[in-house]
Design a protein around this motif. Structure first.
Motif, PDB file in Angstrom:
ATOM      1  N   VAL A   1       0.848  -1.207   0.000  1.00 48.88           N
ATOM      2  CA  VAL A   1       0.000   0.000   0.000  1.00 48.88           C
ATOM      3  C   VAL A   1       0.880   1.254   0.000  1.00 48.88           C
ATOM      4  CG1 VAL A   1      -1.669   1.354   1.342  1.00 48.88           C
ATOM      5  CG2 VAL A   1      -1.973  -1.113   1.120  1.00 48.88           C
ATOM      6  N   GLU A   2       1.995   1.182   0.746  1.00 49.00           N
ATOM      7  CA  GLU A   2       2.915   2.334   0.786  1.00 49.00           C
ATOM      8  C   GLU A   2       3.562   2.543  -0.579  1.00 49.00           C
ATOM      9  OE1 GLU A   2       5.402   1.152   4.076  1.00 49.00           O
ATOM     10  OE2 GLU A   2       3.677   1.216   5.425  1.00 49.00           O
ATOM     11  N   LEU A   3       3.865   1.444  -1.251  1.00 51.73           N
ATOM     12  CA  LEU A   3       4.464   1.578  -2.580  1.00 51.73           C
ATOM     13  C   LEU A   3       3.477   2.187  -3.576  1.00 51.73           C
ATOM     14  CD1 LEU A   3       7.176  -0.414  -4.090  1.00 51.73           C
ATOM     15  CD2 LEU A   3       5.180  -0.174  -5.549  1.00 51.73           C
ATOM     16  N   LEU A   4       2.220   1.754  -3.481  1.00 53.12           N
ATOM     17  CA  LEU A   4       1.192   2.331  -4.364  1.00 53.12           C
ATOM     18  C   LEU A   4       1.070   3.834  -4.108  1.00 53.12           C
ATOM     19  CD1 LEU A   4      -1.664  -0.360  -4.092  1.00 53.12           C
ATOM     20  CD2 LEU A   4      -0.193   0.056  -6.075  1.00 53.12           C
ATOM     21  N   GLN A   5       1.140   4.209  -2.830  1.00 48.75           N
ATOM     22  CA  GLN A   5       1.038   5.624  -2.471  1.00 48.75           C
ATOM     23  C   GLN A   5       2.269   6.388  -2.957  1.00 48.75           C
ATOM     24  OE1 GLN A   5      -1.020   7.666  -1.496  1.00 48.75           O
ATOM     25  NE2 GLN A   5      -0.077   9.263  -0.246  1.00 48.75           N
ATOM     26  N   GLU A   6       3.459   5.800  -2.758  1.00 50.04           N
ATOM     27  CA  GLU A   6       4.697   6.477  -3.146  1.00 50.04           C
ATOM     28  C   GLU A   6       4.722   6.758  -4.653  1.00 50.04           C
ATOM     29  OE1 GLU A   6       8.984   5.544  -1.518  1.00 50.04           O
ATOM     30  OE2 GLU A   6       8.719   4.660  -3.502  1.00 50.04           O
ATOM     31  N   ARG A   7       4.151   5.831  -5.419  1.00 47.59           N
ATOM     32  CA  ARG A   7       4.136   6.016  -6.882  1.00 47.59           C
ATOM     33  C   ARG A   7       2.887   6.754  -7.358  1.00 47.59           C
ATOM     34  NH1 ARG A   7       7.232   1.882 -10.504  1.00 47.59           N
ATOM     35  NH2 ARG A   7       9.064   1.547  -9.226  1.00 47.59           N
ATOM     36  N   ASP A   8       2.125   7.261  -6.414  1.00 47.32           N
ATOM     37  CA  ASP A   8       0.905   8.024  -6.720  1.00 47.32           C
ATOM     38  C   ASP A   8      -0.092   7.202  -7.542  1.00 47.32           C
ATOM     39  OD1 ASP A   8      -0.746  10.216  -6.520  1.00 47.32           O
ATOM     40  OD2 ASP A   8      -0.031  11.105  -8.392  1.00 47.32           O
ATOM     41  N   LEU A   9      -0.224   5.929  -7.172  1.00 48.15           N
ATOM     42  CA  LEU A   9      -1.143   5.063  -7.910  1.00 48.15           C
ATOM     43  C   LEU A   9      -2.502   4.920  -7.230  1.00 48.15           C
ATOM     44  CD1 LEU A   9       1.348   2.271  -9.033  1.00 48.15           C
ATOM     45  CD2 LEU A   9       0.634   4.329 -10.250  1.00 48.15           C
ATOM     46  N   LEU A  10      -2.630   5.470  -6.021  1.00 50.30           N
ATOM     47  CA  LEU A  10      -3.930   5.367  -5.333  1.00 50.30           C
ATOM     48  C   LEU A  10      -4.889   6.453  -5.794  1.00 50.30           C
ATOM     49  CD1 LEU A  10      -2.828   4.517  -1.662  1.00 50.30           C
ATOM     50  CD2 LEU A  10      -3.934   2.992  -3.293  1.00 50.30           C
ATOM     51  N   SER A  11      -4.342   7.655  -6.035  1.00 50.29           N
ATOM     52  CA  SER A  11      -5.239   8.766  -6.396  1.00 50.29           C
ATOM     53  C   SER A  11      -5.664   8.668  -7.863  1.00 50.29           C
ATOM     54  CB  SER A  11      -4.556  10.102  -6.143  1.00 50.29           C
ATOM     55  OG  SER A  11      -3.408  10.210  -6.942  1.00 50.29           O
ATOM     56  N   GLY A  12      -6.840   9.176  -8.144  1.00 48.88           N
ATOM     57  CA  GLY A  12      -7.327   9.210  -9.526  1.00 48.88           C
ATOM     58  C   GLY A  12      -7.584   7.832 -10.120  1.00 48.88           C
ATOM     59  N   THR A  13      -7.685   6.825  -9.273  1.00 45.02           N
ATOM     60  CA  THR A  13      -7.914   5.460  -9.745  1.00 45.02           C
ATOM     61  C   THR A  13      -9.056   4.850  -8.941  1.00 45.02           C
ATOM     62  OG1 THR A  13      -5.529   5.301 -10.035  1.00 45.02           O
ATOM     63  CG2 THR A  13      -6.760   3.246 -10.196  1.00 45.02           C
ATOM     64  N   GLU A  14      -9.975   4.184  -9.627  1.00 42.11           N
ATOM     65  CA  GLU A  14     -11.079   3.522  -8.917  1.00 42.11           C
ATOM     66  C   GLU A  14     -10.625   2.110  -8.536  1.00 42.11           C
ATOM     67  OE1 GLU A  14     -15.203   5.221 -10.536  1.00 42.11           O
ATOM     68  OE2 GLU A  14     -14.071   4.145 -12.060  1.00 42.11           O
ATOM     69  N   TRP A  15     -10.129   1.975  -7.318  1.00 45.24           N
ATOM     70  CA  TRP A  15      -9.570   0.692  -6.876  1.00 45.24           C
ATOM     71  C   TRP A  15     -10.607  -0.189  -6.201  1.00 45.24           C
ATOM     72  CZ3 TRP A  15      -5.173  -1.698  -7.925  1.00 45.24           C
ATOM     73  CH2 TRP A  15      -4.042  -0.956  -8.282  1.00 45.24           C
ATOM     74  N   LEU A  16     -10.539  -1.468  -6.531  1.00 43.23           N
ATOM     75  CA  LEU A  16     -11.216  -2.483  -5.723  1.00 43.23           C
ATOM     76  C   LEU A  16     -10.155  -3.529  -5.387  1.00 43.23           C
ATOM     77  CD1 LEU A  16     -13.532  -4.090  -4.439  1.00 43.23           C
ATOM     78  CD2 LEU A  16     -14.054  -5.009  -6.707  1.00 43.23           C
ATOM     79  N   PHE A  17      -9.806  -3.607  -4.103  1.00 43.19           N
ATOM     80  CA  PHE A  17      -8.827  -4.600  -3.671  1.00 43.19           C
ATOM     81  C   PHE A  17      -9.550  -5.810  -3.113  1.00 43.19           C
ATOM     82  CE2 PHE A  17      -6.582  -0.501  -3.140  1.00 43.19           C
ATOM     83  CZ  PHE A  17      -5.501  -0.743  -3.969  1.00 43.19           C
ATOM     84  N   ALA A  18      -8.922  -6.986  -3.277  1.00 40.22           N
ATOM     85  CA  ALA A  18      -9.474  -8.186  -2.652  1.00 40.22           C
ATOM     86  C   ALA A  18      -8.629  -8.523  -1.425  1.00 40.22           C
ATOM     87  CB  ALA A  18      -9.450  -9.355  -3.628  1.00 40.22           C
ATOM     88  N   HIS A  19      -9.280  -8.857  -0.341  1.00 38.95           N
ATOM     89  CA  HIS A  19      -8.689  -9.338   0.918  1.00 38.95           C
ATOM     90  C   HIS A  19      -8.292  -8.210   1.877  1.00 38.95           C
ATOM     91  CE1 HIS A  19      -8.986 -13.244  -0.802  1.00 38.95           C
ATOM     92  NE2 HIS A  19      -8.133 -12.966  -1.770  1.00 38.95           N
ATOM     93  N   GLY A  20      -7.124  -7.585   1.697  1.00 39.04           N
ATOM     94  CA  GLY A  20      -6.699  -6.530   2.632  1.00 39.04           C
ATOM     95  C   GLY A  20      -6.601  -7.038   4.068  1.00 39.04           C
ATOM     96  N   VAL A  21      -6.011  -8.238   4.231  1.00 43.60           N
ATOM     97  CA  VAL A  21      -5.961  -8.844   5.569  1.00 43.60           C
ATOM     98  C   VAL A  21      -4.802  -8.278   6.388  1.00 43.60           C
ATOM     99  CG1 VAL A  21      -5.686 -11.012   6.853  1.00 43.60           C
ATOM    100  CG2 VAL A  21      -7.027 -10.963   4.733  1.00 43.60           C
ATOM    101  N   HIS A  22      -3.603  -8.260   5.790  1.00 41.32           N
ATOM    102  CA  HIS A  22      -2.417  -7.874   6.573  1.00 41.32           C
ATOM    103  C   HIS A  22      -2.045  -6.416   6.322  1.00 41.32           C
ATOM    104  CE1 HIS A  22      -1.929 -11.813   8.304  1.00 41.32           C
ATOM    105  NE2 HIS A  22      -2.383 -12.252   7.147  1.00 41.32           N
ATOM    106  N   MET A  23      -2.794  -5.554   6.963  1.00 43.04           N
ATOM    107  CA  MET A  23      -2.590  -4.119   6.808  1.00 43.04           C
ATOM    108  C   MET A  23      -2.680  -3.466   8.186  1.00 43.04           C
ATOM    109  SD  MET A  23      -4.173  -3.371   3.191  1.00 43.04           S
ATOM    110  CE  MET A  23      -5.635  -2.492   3.575  1.00 43.04           C
ATOM    111  N   HIS A  24      -2.022  -2.332   8.315  1.00 44.64           N
ATOM    112  CA  HIS A  24      -2.099  -1.570   9.563  1.00 44.64           C
ATOM    113  C   HIS A  24      -3.084  -0.416   9.386  1.00 44.64           C
ATOM    114  CE1 HIS A  24       0.990  -3.910  11.423  1.00 44.64           C
ATOM    115  NE2 HIS A  24       1.807  -3.715  10.392  1.00 44.64           N
ATOM    116  N   GLU A  25      -3.386   0.202  10.512  1.00 44.37           N
ATOM    117  CA  GLU A  25      -4.339   1.320  10.533  1.00 44.37           C
ATOM    118  C   GLU A  25      -4.021   2.360   9.445  1.00 44.37           C
ATOM    119  OE1 GLU A  25      -6.656   0.759  12.888  1.00 44.37           O
ATOM    120  OE2 GLU A  25      -7.833   2.560  12.476  1.00 44.37           O
TER     121      GLU A  25
END
Ligand SMILES: [Zn+2]
Length: 434
Positions: free
Chosen positions: A235-259
């Motif tokens: 998730v941090e890598l997606l953020q660092e590369r600016d891939l979270l913004s302007g994209t309609e994401w649907l992730f599956a699972h998201g089990v091992h993540m922090h707050e």
């Protein structure tokens, strides 16, 4: 064409949580045009196809937001392994043998199972024979979000070929079948797609105006390996590369993540498909749904493939999701009964970006199911919502409609030949295992 379903208990799932104990719905051109208490007026019923629901419960169709129906012949082939071994030693070798006939048999089997258990809309993430499947979905009358998923552990040329294939499929089928089919792009996962490739796919999705679907943080091992290789959480890598913004994401699972990861996804209006039974079966862990909700993430439900579930019954998934969160948080209202129902219906529509879907309201797409309440486990019948989450089974579903058209009536499938499909599924698996 006008259809009226009367004499039903209508659980609308609207904002006000309206339930008509004795009500009716009117459907015209695949859309609800009235939802009312009592009996329809004679004038309204003129020229309409009037169906007497005989006191059945009518609710929105269920929406399955993560799966791989192409794998359905592998139901139960390997029951006691973690994800990495399960994939490498059992699933991937069997997948090598999958051909057009086997995949078709698997998917028809899944559509029978989904319709019979009340699913009207589903997501398919897979790499094989998607055009054939889109045509089959159209014929079966279901609603679906389909995508040709890609694994990027290959040369740049091969990566580009796969992406071109995905894009071609997405363009051919997006908003087809009278709007019942939509498409997405789908890098398989951060551990199977290098960051540059994910970036390339996200750029293409932004250009095409398509959402992106990806497995994310399913197992602890995957996150450890990723941290070793890239020094940060995906998730941090997606953020660092600016891939979270302007994209309609649907992730599956998201089990091992922090707050902070849930916070990032929430801030970027991402949706997460929660797959509790698959996560439990593979010993992957339990996603923090309550944290997702706190940060404004749209949480929907998925089954994943039957190879890791082993069923496509969203009633089971809904119940497991609600109970798990209450147990691990030691709090009875951490995910409420209504939130459970929402996850399986309206949140599913939001996660898949289907407009006007997921509730029984005027102007909404007429995708709905009916259940037979004349069974001991649904009585006393006054607390229907509680029963739908904590007692109902997929097999209670008797009628299924998509866009106002019946796919199952009184347990009879109208668009699929169940007997032939079950026989074919067994024959195809036998052939693969020879
Ligand atoms: Zn999956």
């Amino acid at each position: 064409m006008k259809t009226i379903i009367k004499n039903a208990k209508v659980i609308t799932m609207n904002e006000a949580r309206t339930i008509h104990e004795h009500g009716y719905v009117i459907i015209e051109d695949g859309v609800f045009t009235a939802i009312e208490h009592g009996e329809p007026a004679e004038e309204a019923a003129k020229g309409a196809n009037v169906v007497n629901a005989d006191k059945k419960w009518l609710m929105p169709g269920l929406i399955n937001t993560h799966g791989h129906t192409g794998m359905s012949l592998f139901r139960g082939v390997s029951d006691d392994l973690p994800l990495s071994k399960w994939l490498a030693e059992h699933i991937w070798p069997l997948e090598q043998k999958l051909d057009q006939k086997a995949v078709e048999a698997a998917r028809l089997l899944s559509m029978v199972e989904m319709i019979e258990s009340g699913t009207t809309t589903f997501l398919e993430m897979y790499h094989l024979h998607l055009d054939d499947f889109a045509a089959a979905v159209e014929e079966a009358g279901m609603r679906a979000t389909l995508m040709r998923s890609v694994i990027g552990l290959c040369s740049k040329e091969e990566q580009e070929e796969k992406l071109a294939e995905s894009l071609g499929f997405a363009r051919r089928w997006h908003k087809q079948a009278n709007g019942r089919i939509q498409t997405m792009l789908a890098p398989h996962a951060p551990y199977t797609c290098p960051p540059d490739y994910i970036e390339r796919i996200v750029e293409a999705a932004r250009q095409e105006g398509l959402p992106v679907h990806m497995h994310l943080a399913e197992t602890r091992k995957e996150i450890h390996d990723y941290m070793d290789e890239y020094g940060m959480h995906p998730v941090e890598l997606l953020q660092e590369r600016d891939l979270l913004s302007g994209t309609e994401w649907l992730f599956a699972h998201g089990v091992h993540m922090h707050e902070q990861h849930y916070e990032l996804l929430g801030a970027h209006q991402a949706a997460v498909s929660h797959n509790p039974k698959s996560n439990l079966k593979l010993g992957s862990g339990i996603a923090q749904v309550a944290s997702m909700q706190k940060h404004g993430i749209v949480v929907s439900l998925g089954t994943d493939s039957v190879a890791s579930n082993n069923a496509l019954d969203l009633f089971e998934e809904m119940r497991t999701a609600v109970l798990l969160q209450r147990g691990i948080n030691e709090q009875a209202d951490i995910v409420t009964t209504w939130e459970g129902l929402n996850m399986a219906t309206s949140n599913g529509a939001k996660a898949l970006r289907f407009a006007n879907l997921g509730t029984i309201e005027v102007g909404q797409q007429a995708d709905f199911i009916m259940l037979n309440p004349e069974q001991a486990h649904l009585h006393p019948s006054s607390q229907a919502v509680s029963h739908l989450v904590f007692a109902a089974k997929g097999s209670d579903v008797t009628d299924v409609y998509v866009q106002g058209a019946p796919l199952m009536k009184d347990k009879q499938l109208l668009t699929l030949d169940k007997e032939r499909i079950l026989k074919e599924a067994n024959e195809q698996l036998r052939r693969l295992q020879q």
